[in-house]
Motif scaffolding. Structure first.
Motif, PDB file in Angstrom:
ATOM      1  N   ILE A   1     -35.359   3.065  24.639  1.00 31.66           N
ATOM      2  CA  ILE A   1     -36.774   2.705  24.684  1.00 31.66           C
ATOM      3  C   ILE A   1     -37.406   3.274  25.951  1.00 31.66           C
ATOM      4  N   HIS A   2     -38.577   3.863  25.800  1.00 30.18           N
ATOM      5  CA  HIS A   2     -39.354   4.374  26.924  1.00 30.18           C
ATOM      6  C   HIS A   2     -40.790   3.903  26.730  1.00 30.18           C
ATOM      7  N   LYS A   3     -41.296   3.143  27.680  1.00 32.29           N
ATOM      8  CA  LYS A   3     -42.661   2.611  27.647  1.00 32.29           C
ATOM      9  C   LYS A   3     -42.951   1.867  26.346  1.00 32.29           C
ATOM     10  N   GLY A   4     -41.979   1.118  25.878  1.00 28.41           N
ATOM     11  CA  GLY A   4     -42.155   0.325  24.680  1.00 28.41           C
ATOM     12  C   GLY A   4     -41.972   1.082  23.374  1.00 28.41           C
TER      13      GLY A   4
ATOM     14  N   GLN B   1     -41.624   7.227  16.960  1.00 29.12           N
ATOM     15  CA  GLN B   1     -42.786   6.904  16.150  1.00 29.12           C
ATOM     16  C   GLN B   1     -43.779   6.109  16.973  1.00 29.12           C
ATOM     17  N   ILE B   2     -45.032   6.517  16.908  1.00 27.11           N
ATOM     18  CA  ILE B   2     -46.131   5.781  17.534  1.00 27.11           C
ATOM     19  C   ILE B   2     -47.124   5.490  16.427  1.00 27.11           C
ATOM     20  N   GLY B   3     -47.273   4.220  16.103  1.00 23.06           N
ATOM     21  CA  GLY B   3     -48.112   3.844  14.968  1.00 23.06           C
ATOM     22  C   GLY B   3     -47.518   4.393  13.695  1.00 23.06           C
ATOM     23  N   ASP B   4     -48.323   5.127  12.946  1.00 24.18           N
ATOM     24  CA  ASP B   4     -47.845   5.739  11.706  1.00 24.18           C
ATOM     25  C   ASP B   4     -47.378   7.174  11.901  1.00 24.18           C
ATOM     26  N   THR B   5     -47.485   7.677  13.119  1.00 20.85           N
ATOM     27  CA  THR B   5     -47.131   9.058  13.403  1.00 20.85           C
ATOM     28  C   THR B   5     -45.694   9.158  13.880  1.00 20.85           C
TER      29      THR B   5
ATOM     30  N   SER C   1     -52.070   2.534  29.826  1.00 18.72           N
ATOM     31  CA  SER C   1     -50.816   2.008  30.368  1.00 18.72           C
ATOM     32  C   SER C   1     -50.794   0.493  30.401  1.00 18.72           C
ATOM     33  N   GLY C   2     -51.954  -0.159  30.325  1.00 15.86           N
ATOM     34  CA  GLY C   2     -52.002  -1.608  30.349  1.00 15.86           C
ATOM     35  C   GLY C   2     -51.949  -2.247  28.967  1.00 15.86           C
ATOM     36  N   SER C   3     -51.991  -1.433  27.922  1.00 17.24           N
ATOM     37  CA  SER C   3     -51.981  -1.965  26.560  1.00 17.24           C
ATOM     38  C   SER C   3     -50.596  -2.448  26.165  1.00 17.24           C
ATOM     39  N   PRO C   4     -50.534  -3.491  25.348  1.00 20.44           N
ATOM     40  CA  PRO C   4     -49.225  -3.930  24.854  1.00 20.44           C
ATOM     41  C   PRO C   4     -48.704  -2.952  23.811  1.00 20.44           C
ATOM     42  N   ARG C   5     -47.748  -2.154  24.175  1.00 14.94           N
ATOM     43  CA  ARG C   5     -47.246  -1.107  23.289  1.00 14.94           C
ATOM     44  C   ARG C   5     -46.322  -1.643  22.208  1.00 14.94           C
ATOM     45  N   ARG C   6     -45.875  -2.861  22.346  1.00 18.69           N
ATOM     46  CA  ARG C   6     -44.974  -3.407  21.325  1.00 18.69           C
ATOM     47  C   ARG C   6     -45.623  -3.415  19.951  1.00 18.69           C
ATOM     48  N   LYS C   7     -46.934  -3.514  19.912  1.00 17.25           N
ATOM     49  CA  LYS C   7     -47.629  -3.542  18.628  1.00 17.25           C
ATOM     50  C   LYS C   7     -47.512  -2.214  17.892  1.00 17.25           C
ATOM     51  N   ILE C   8     -47.366  -1.106  18.616  1.00 16.87           N
ATOM     52  CA  ILE C   8     -47.294   0.189  17.962  1.00 16.87           C
ATOM     53  C   ILE C   8     -45.878   0.723  17.865  1.00 16.87           C
ATOM     54  N   ALA C   9     -44.938   0.092  18.519  1.00 18.97           N
ATOM     55  CA  ALA C   9     -43.555   0.572  18.478  1.00 18.97           C
ATOM     56  C   ALA C   9     -42.860   0.021  17.238  1.00 18.97           C
ATOM     57  N   ARG C  10     -42.233   0.908  16.510  1.00 16.85           N
ATOM     58  CA  ARG C  10     -41.469   0.512  15.332  1.00 16.85           C
ATOM     59  C   ARG C  10     -40.170   1.290  15.318  1.00 16.85           C
ATOM     60  N   ASP C  11     -39.187   0.744  14.663  1.00 19.11           N
ATOM     61  CA  ASP C  11     -37.937   1.474  14.494  1.00 19.11           C
ATOM     62  C   ASP C  11     -38.128   2.554  13.442  1.00 19.11           C
ATOM     63  N   VAL C  12     -37.550   3.689  13.680  1.00 21.47           N
ATOM     64  CA  VAL C  12     -37.599   4.792  12.731  1.00 21.47           C
ATOM     65  C   VAL C  12     -36.290   4.770  11.955  1.00 21.47           C
ATOM     66  N   GLN C  13     -36.384   4.769  10.652  1.00 20.01           N
ATOM     67  CA  GLN C  13     -35.191   4.761   9.817  1.00 20.01           C
ATOM     68  C   GLN C  13     -34.795   6.194   9.503  1.00 20.01           C
ATOM     69  N   TYR C  14     -33.518   6.467   9.554  1.00 19.57           N
ATOM     70  CA  TYR C  14     -33.014   7.800   9.204  1.00 19.57           C
ATOM     71  C   TYR C  14     -32.605   7.851   7.761  1.00 19.57           C
TER      72      TYR C  14
END
Length: 74
Positions: free
Chosen positions: A2-5, A24-28, A61-74
């Motif tokens: 994990i880097h920056k959430g 992955q960041i959001g849907d990207t 940098s002050g935003s809660p990044r946990r909301k956009i972090a998701r696990d990427v499935q292989y």
């Protein structure tokens, strides 16, 4: 890892000195390959790509990044 959430994946390939990365960041989803012998350098390169993607997406940098972090499935 994990880097920056943002969870990212770094995998050595069968090809010497090549690493596959993905995050992955959001849907990207961003993915690619980097060439280096050093694991830590491969990690740093992915972290720099995450930093650039976060900056481009406008996430401060002050935003809660946990909301956009998701696990990427292989």
């Amino acid at each position: 890892m994990i880097h920056k959430g943002i969870r990212y994946y770094l995998t050595a390939t069968a090809e010497p000195d090549f690493w596959l990365w993905r995050f992955q960041i959001g849907d990207t989803v961003k993915a690619g390959k980097t060439q280096t012998r050093l694991t830590t350098l491969a990690e740093r390169r992915v972290q720099l790509k995450i930093d650039a993607a976060l900056k481009a997406s406008g996430v401060s940098s002050g935003s809660p990044r946990r909301k956009i972090a998701r696990d990427v499935q292989y």
